[in-house]
Each structure stands twice: as C-alpha cells, then as structure tokens.
Design an enzyme around this catalytic site. Structure first.
Site, PDB file in Angstrom:
ATOM      1  N   HIS A  26      -1.598  -9.061  -7.038  1.00 57.14           N
ATOM      2  CA  HIS A  26      -1.492  -7.775  -7.748  1.00 57.14           C
ATOM      3  C   HIS A  26      -0.551  -6.871  -6.960  1.00 57.14           C
ATOM      4  O   HIS A  26      -0.071  -7.234  -5.880  1.00 57.14           O
ATOM      5  CB  HIS A  26      -2.866  -7.140  -7.966  1.00 57.14           C
ATOM      6  CG  HIS A  26      -3.612  -6.752  -6.715  1.00 57.14           C
ATOM      7  ND1 HIS A  26      -3.980  -7.666  -5.739  1.00 57.14           N
ATOM      8  CD2 HIS A  26      -4.084  -5.545  -6.278  1.00 57.14           C
ATOM      9  CE1 HIS A  26      -4.644  -7.043  -4.784  1.00 57.14           C
ATOM     10  NE2 HIS A  26      -4.707  -5.754  -5.074  1.00 57.14           N
TER      11      HIS A  26
ATOM     12  N   ASP B   5      -7.830  -9.278  -5.055  1.00 56.52           N
ATOM     13  CA  ASP B   5      -9.044  -8.505  -4.829  1.00 56.52           C
ATOM     14  C   ASP B   5      -9.864  -8.558  -6.115  1.00 56.52           C
ATOM     15  O   ASP B   5      -9.290  -8.534  -7.194  1.00 56.52           O
ATOM     16  CB  ASP B   5      -8.694  -7.038  -4.529  1.00 56.52           C
ATOM     17  CG  ASP B   5      -7.796  -6.874  -3.301  1.00 56.52           C
ATOM     18  OD1 ASP B   5      -7.533  -7.853  -2.604  1.00 56.52           O
ATOM     19  OD2 ASP B   5      -7.349  -5.741  -3.053  1.00 56.52           O
TER      20      ASP B   5
ATOM     21  N   ASP C 229      -0.966  -2.991  -0.089  1.00 55.13           N
ATOM     22  CA  ASP C 229      -1.397  -3.881   1.006  1.00 55.13           C
ATOM     23  C   ASP C 229      -1.147  -5.350   0.693  1.00 55.13           C
ATOM     24  O   ASP C 229      -1.383  -6.215   1.538  1.00 55.13           O
ATOM     25  CB  ASP C 229      -2.875  -3.636   1.377  1.00 55.13           C
ATOM     26  CG  ASP C 229      -3.834  -3.788   0.212  1.00 55.13           C
ATOM     27  OD1 ASP C 229      -3.503  -3.339  -0.904  1.00 55.13           O
ATOM     28  OD2 ASP C 229      -4.942  -4.347   0.412  1.00 55.13           O
ATOM     29  N   HIS C 230      -0.637  -5.645  -0.509  1.00 53.74           N
ATOM     30  CA  HIS C 230      -0.358  -7.039  -0.890  1.00 53.74           C
ATOM     31  C   HIS C 230       1.136  -7.301  -1.115  1.00 53.74           C
ATOM     32  O   HIS C 230       1.526  -8.457  -1.261  1.00 53.74           O
ATOM     33  CB  HIS C 230      -1.143  -7.415  -2.155  1.00 53.74           C
ATOM     34  CG  HIS C 230      -2.630  -7.358  -1.942  1.00 53.74           C
ATOM     35  ND1 HIS C 230      -3.423  -8.484  -1.824  1.00 53.74           N
ATOM     36  CD2 HIS C 230      -3.468  -6.300  -1.780  1.00 53.74           C
ATOM     37  CE1 HIS C 230      -4.685  -8.119  -1.609  1.00 53.74           C
ATOM     38  NE2 HIS C 230      -4.740  -6.799  -1.583  1.00 53.74           N
TER      39      HIS C 230
HETATM   40 ZN   LIG Z   1      -6.167  -5.256  -1.237  1.00 54.88          ZN
HETATM   41 ZN   LIG Z   2      -6.088  -4.158  -4.463  1.00 53.57          ZN
END
Ligand SMILES: [Zn+2]
Ligand SMILES: [Zn+2]
Length: 308
Positions: free
Chosen positions: A63, A213, A67-68
């Site tokens: 996604h 997540d 943070d990804h």
């Molecule tokens: Zn995350």
């Molecule tokens: Zn997330």
C-alpha cells in the site's frame, strides 16, 4: 545461492525509531530478489544484508503509506547509477504508478533502465507474477487505504528419480526427464513400468505469505492457506487492542489466531509500534495461540528449506 529465503530489511511501523527500519522484506528465490515494500533507508539495508542491487527484478507494494514506499526514490536513483540497462517491474495499484512516475520526474528523469508496471486491482485476488517455478498471488487486506497481501508459492517440484530402479530396468538417461515429469516407461517388449516404481516423492513445495498492514479478519486468514512461513503484522500487543481496529492493524494474539486459522507452519512477527521496547513480548503473546513463532529483526534471514 538460496533456494527460498525471506530477508527482513525493516520491521518497524510508521513512526521513526532508532530500533527499527520501516517496512521492507526481500524474498530470495533461486538467486532472484523479490522485494515487498520499500520504506525509507531500504537501499542501505540491502547493502547491510549484502543483497546485490543487480539481482533485484521485482518490487511489490502492499500500500502507499510512507513507511512502505518512501525508500523508492533513493533505491531507484541508485539502480539508475548502477544500471547496465536492465529492468525493474513494480507491482502496485494504479495510484502507485502515478505516485512513482511523479517521483521519478524529479529524481530520475533520464533513467537508462526500464521500469515496467503491473497494475493490481486492490479489491481482487489475482496472480501478480508467475514463472516456471513460482507464483505470487494477491490478497486484499483491511487497512485505512487499499492494501494487498502477497503470497509466494513454489510450484510442485518434479519427482525424484530412483536411479537404482532405472538402472535395474535398463532405462537410458535420455528418458530420465520424462520419467521425472511423471511418465511411465514402456520397455521395447511392450511391458509398462509404472512411474511410481521408478521415482520417489518430490520435495514438498514451499510457500510464504506477507500480510501487512491489516486489521484481523478470519476470512483473510482462511484465504492465506497453509503456508510454511506467514509474516503477519503485529503492530500491537493485545492490551492495546483498542488501537488496532480503528487504525487497521493487528495485535500479536490476532496474528497468531490468523496463523492458526490459515494452518501456517511458522509465524513471523513485525511492523512493531514504537510504544514497545521488547520485541520478544510479541512472540510470547503469539505463542499462547500458535506453537511456532519467530521474532523479527532487521537482517533476519529465514531459509524456508531449513525450517523444521
Ligand atoms: Zn505500515
Ligand atoms: Zn499502513
């Protein structure tokens, strides 16, 4: 060269931390690297884990939370510097392609290697990648933005040849590949030697699911299936479960419940919230539900061929 390993480059969550890097995992399958997510600092983490940039051919994005994905501009700029004209395929939703194209417009305008996109539907289970030995399928998750899990499944391996039995029946090596593929052998006099007498069972195929997540949902857990290794996010401990659902995350106990429902052999924890200092707590909580749990950390290598 690894047959099938999972290497953790980052297992922290959205808030920056000195203890963990943001999300990134690499599947090393028979010498080819498949990255899942690319949080900030991922290219340095690759160097620390001695993973060669030239072996990286695919990036799968779960996604578009920072943070990804915020490690992508740096990594792609570096791939461009080192490029000898190869290609990289990024598997993401349509919005992901727009985001990356915009970034590259600033940071890597004239790259001399090719970026291909495989646009994924965030609502559907599809085969994102397939070659002669492996498939990667998607699984829609429950998060605050469209999110996909990825399941890496090795295709069935050929049966092992029983060399002594083949020699006993006087079979020439020219037939060996056909026998490994499952064919019976017909002797010159017409006698049929069934394949089961000439081969032994194949080595079982291995599988890895990457689920992050997501909020816990038993239907998602069922759809994962009985993988050998399940990475399932454990952002929280059960005592903070009240945060998990509204933020689209899971507790360690819920991740273990997902592993139990899926029939996964091993559970790997991660995507740790910065509110905790001891990562073993996640494992201890998960062990109450599932018997085999691995505590995640940066640099961890899980060789699926060696899992007991
Ligand atoms: Zn995350
Ligand atoms: Zn997330």
């Amino acid at each position: 060269m690894s047959e099938f390993s999972v290497i953790t480059l980052g297992c922290g969550s959205a808030k920056p931390s000195l203890r963990h890097n943001p999300s990134s995992t690499v599947v090393d399958f028979r010498g080819n690297l498949f990255m899942i997510d690319c949080g900030e600092g991922t290219q340095l983490q690759m160097m620390r884990s001695r993973l060669k940039f030239s072996r990286l051919g695919h990036i799968f994005l779960t996604h578009l939370h920072g943070d990804h994905v915020l490690g992508l501009p740096g990594l792609i700029s570096t791939l461009d510097l080192q490029s000898t004209g190869g290609s990289l395929t990024i598997h993401t939703i349509a919005e992901g392609k727009r985001m990356i194209d915009d970034m590259l417009g600033y940071f890597a305008r004239h790259i001399d290697f090719k970026i291909n996109y495989n646009i994924l539907d965030p609502e559907k289970e599809v085969i994102a990648f397939e070659n002669h030995a492996m498939t990667v399928r998607t699984l829609p998750l429950h998060h605050r933005v469209p999110t996909l899990g990825f399941i890496f499944e090795e295709k069935p391996r050929p049966r092992h040849l029983d060399r002594a039995m083949c020699d006993f029946h006087g079979i020439s090596t020219a037939y060996f590949n056909r026998i490994k593929a499952g064919e019976d052998y017909v002797k010159p006099d017409g006698t049929i030697i069934p394949n089961s007498r000439l081969t032994k069972d194949a080595t079982p195929s291995l599988s890895y699911a990457h689920i992050s997540d997501t909020a816990f949902d038993p239907k998602i857990a069922e759809a994962i299936g009985p993988v050998d290794l399940l990475f399932h996010e454990t952002t929280y401990l059960e005592r903070d479960a009240a945060f998990a659902i509204p933020r689209g995350h899971s507790t360690a106990r819920q991740a273990a419940e997902a592993a139990r429902i899926a029939g996964a052999r091993w559970l790997l924890t991660g995507h740790y919230s910065t509110r905790y200092n001891d990562d073993e707590q996640f494992r201890r909580e998960a062990l109450q539900i599932h018997p085999r749990v691995i505590t995640n950390r940066e640099g961890l290598v899980v060789d699926l061929t060696r899992l007991p």
